[in-house]
Design a protein around this motif. Structure first.
Motif, PDB file in Angstrom:
ATOM      1  N   ARG A 393       0.830  -1.340   0.128  1.00 62.44           N
ATOM      2  CA  ARG A 393       0.064   0.078   0.027  1.00 62.44           C
ATOM      3  C   ARG A 393       0.807   1.110   0.000  1.00 62.44           C
ATOM      4  N   ASP A 400      -5.478  -0.329  -2.604  1.00 60.42           N
ATOM      5  CA  ASP A 400      -6.365  -1.447  -2.234  1.00 60.42           C
ATOM      6  C   ASP A 400      -5.619  -2.587  -2.119  1.00 60.42           C
ATOM      7  N   THR A 402      -4.432  -5.765  -0.487  1.00 60.30           N
ATOM      8  CA  THR A 402      -5.013  -6.493   0.845  1.00 60.30           C
ATOM      9  C   THR A 402      -4.799  -7.921   0.733  1.00 60.30           C
TER      10      THR A 402
END
Length: 544
Positions: A393, A400, A402
């Motif tokens: 990130r 985004d 993740t």
């Protein structure tokens, strides 16, 4: 033929039967005997792998990938053995096998009963461990307390073992609570008498009784217990609350339990060699400078959820002449109050394993804070994945980024499913479990800590580092410092140029021992203790 020691508990749970069993194993090993250990758990779960940490505490993983009770961690740390699936038996496993046998017609149309069908299978598991391990002594802990409905088949099974192998080859130890009444200033023996009476009513007569209390059990109480419980007075052992669990083997040895066990089992009562253990306890008792380590987790309200992590930090602290003070920080609190406020005094940050999305953003914030503040960071399993998400990130600009665990529909899952497991829906036993080899990259902090090229470590996880992002992350400074031998799986990551920011996909805490701290924990504390905190940042110096 192995000898058997069976350990039961009475009055209340959480008395420390597991520590008592581990200590007995250590005492026997110090006499040159080979020891194996078995935990009988009466709950109906097949294993604790799907149980909430709030219900059961930590799930300990054996080298063969079995998800077991946390007491097996005590056994391994005290006795310095590597146990397998044979060392943890649950009622769920036994009943599942009985039903499967019945469905397969193995009982030839007979009526299936607790005795003999359930008890026979329990006995078979006890005797199988003895056969496979070829141990001189097998120590068996029966979970729960005497009188529990679900535990009755297990008590009956251990009673029958004496008939199977002979009285001279079995020994029963009962661990029981002596409550203290402040109003009268005395320890009460009546609950112990009732507990032993219940045990005797089920056909098991204890050969020794360990009396748990916050203080020493006096001679009057011992004589009373011996009289009413039909146990030799010297076999009524005082087991007060001690400053460290590592003192228990030395205390029980001083109380004479080692000789009582060897005499009762007709084993040679050789002189125990507990010098290395005494050295650990001496170091533990010494005054050491305190070092604050923040543990950022999901289940910090129940500290047993991270028992092996706590013990590994303790071992590393002893090796580095430091007393580790763990600051328990709930990941969700970081989301609410910010990392700097809750982690501002920490000399090191550790993010352990866990499942589910709760608190993950708080962990990501903790990793970011550690990286920018140059605070030593150790991520374990989930903690390694958090480290990868944070770096993607904030250094690659993938806002985004993740894990599929957080967002199954993620566009940029830097942490994804293991290949071939995308369609798995069962939660039990579907992870990468047990020992896998790991190749360590030369020139990395991890390689320097281990001082070897290849290591074997225990895993318990479902998601992996997504190799699609490996090259850009490495180019940005997040190094894959440990991989599977073929290079296909990233097992360890570290941040280039950081004093110590390491994440391991495996669980190094399971391999730590009091006499041999795990290299990653040892190095984590070594670097953390060389920090001087000034103005919210860390400056590093090398100690003489």
């Amino acid at each position: 033929m192995s000898k058997f020691i069976f350990v039961t508990g009475g009055v209340v749970s959480s008395l420390g039967k597991g520590i008592a069993v581990a200590s007995i194993g250590r005492m026997l090993k110090s006499r040159g005997m080979s020891v194996s250990v078995l935990k009988l758990d009466p709950y109906l779960n097949v294993d604790p792998g799907t149980m909430s940490p709030y219900q059961h505490g930590e799930v300990f993983v054996t080298v063969d990938g079995s998800e077991t009770d946390l007491d097996l961690g005590h056994y391994e740390r005290f006795i310095d053995v590597e146990l397998t699936e044979l060392s943890n038996v649950t009622a769920g496993q036994i009943y599942s096998e009985v039903i499967a046998n019945e469905r397969a017609g193995q009982y030839l149309g007979g009526t299936i009963q607790t005795v003999p069908h359930v008890t026979n299978l329990i006995k078979e598991r006890v005797l199988k461990l003895a056969e496979v391990s070829q141990a001189d002594v097998v120590v068996v802990e029966v979970g729960g307390t005497v009188g529990d409905i679900e535990g009755q088949p297990f008590i009956e099974a251990i009673r029958q073992v004496r008939n199977t192998v002979g009285q001279q080859d079995t020994f029963y130890v009962h661990v029981t609570l002596l409550p203290y009444l402040g109003a009268t200033g005395e320890l009460k023996t009546k609950p112990t008498q009732h507990s032993v009476n219940t045990l005797r009513g089920m056909g098991v007569q204890p050969d020794a009784i360990l009396c748990r209390a916050d203080q020493e059990t006096g001679e009057d109480e011992r004589r009373k217990i011996a009289l009413y419980c039909d146990v030799n007075a010297e076999a009524v052992i005082s087991l007060p609350t001690l400053s460290s669990v590592y003192e228990v083997p030395l205390h029980l040895e001083a109380e004479g339990l080692g000789s009582i066990l060897t005499n009762g089992l007709d084993l040679p009562d050789t002189k125990p060699d507990l010098e290395s253990w005494r050295a650990i306890v001496r170091v533990d008792e010494e005054e050491h400078e305190q070092i604050d380590i923040a543990l950022v987790g999901k289940y910090v309200e129940l500290q047993d959820s991270y028992l092996s992590v706590v013990e590994a930090l303790h071992h590393a602290g002893l090796h580095n002449d430091r007393k580790v003070n763990i600051q328990w920080v709930a990941a969700e609190d970081i989301e609410e109050h910010g990392a700097e406020k809750l982690l501002g005094s920490a000399r090191g940050i550790i993010v352990p394993g866990g499942f589910g999305e709760r608190g993950l953003e708080g962990m990501i914030a903790a990793a970011n804070y550690a990286r920018h503040s140059n605070i030593p960071y150790l991520g374990l399993c989930l903690g390694m994945q958090i480290m990868v998400v944070e770096y993607a990130r904030n250094e690659l600009g993938i806002a985004d980024a993740t894990s599929l665990e957080i967002d199954p529909e993620a566009a940029n899952p830097v942490i994804a499913f293991m290949e071939g497991q995308e369609e798995l829906h069962s939660t039990g036993g579907t992870m990468r479990l047990g020992v896998y080899p790991c190749f360590l990259k030369e020139g990395t902090k991890v390689r320097a800590a281990y001082e070897q090229e290849t290591v074997d470590e225990r895993h318990r996880h479902r998601y992996e580092f997504n190799n699609e992002y490996r090259v850009p992350l490495e180019e940005a400074g997040l190094i894959a410092s440990g991989t599977s031998p073929d290079g296909s799986l990233v097992e360890v990551t570290e941040v280039y140029g950081h004093p110590f920011m390491v994440g391991s996909q495996f669980h190094p805490e399971f391999g730590s021992r009091p006499e041999r701290p795990h290299p990653l924990f040892r190095e984590f504390i070594r670097v953390a203790k060389t920090t001087l905190r000034e103005g919210g940042q860390h400056d590093f110096f090398e100690e003489e």
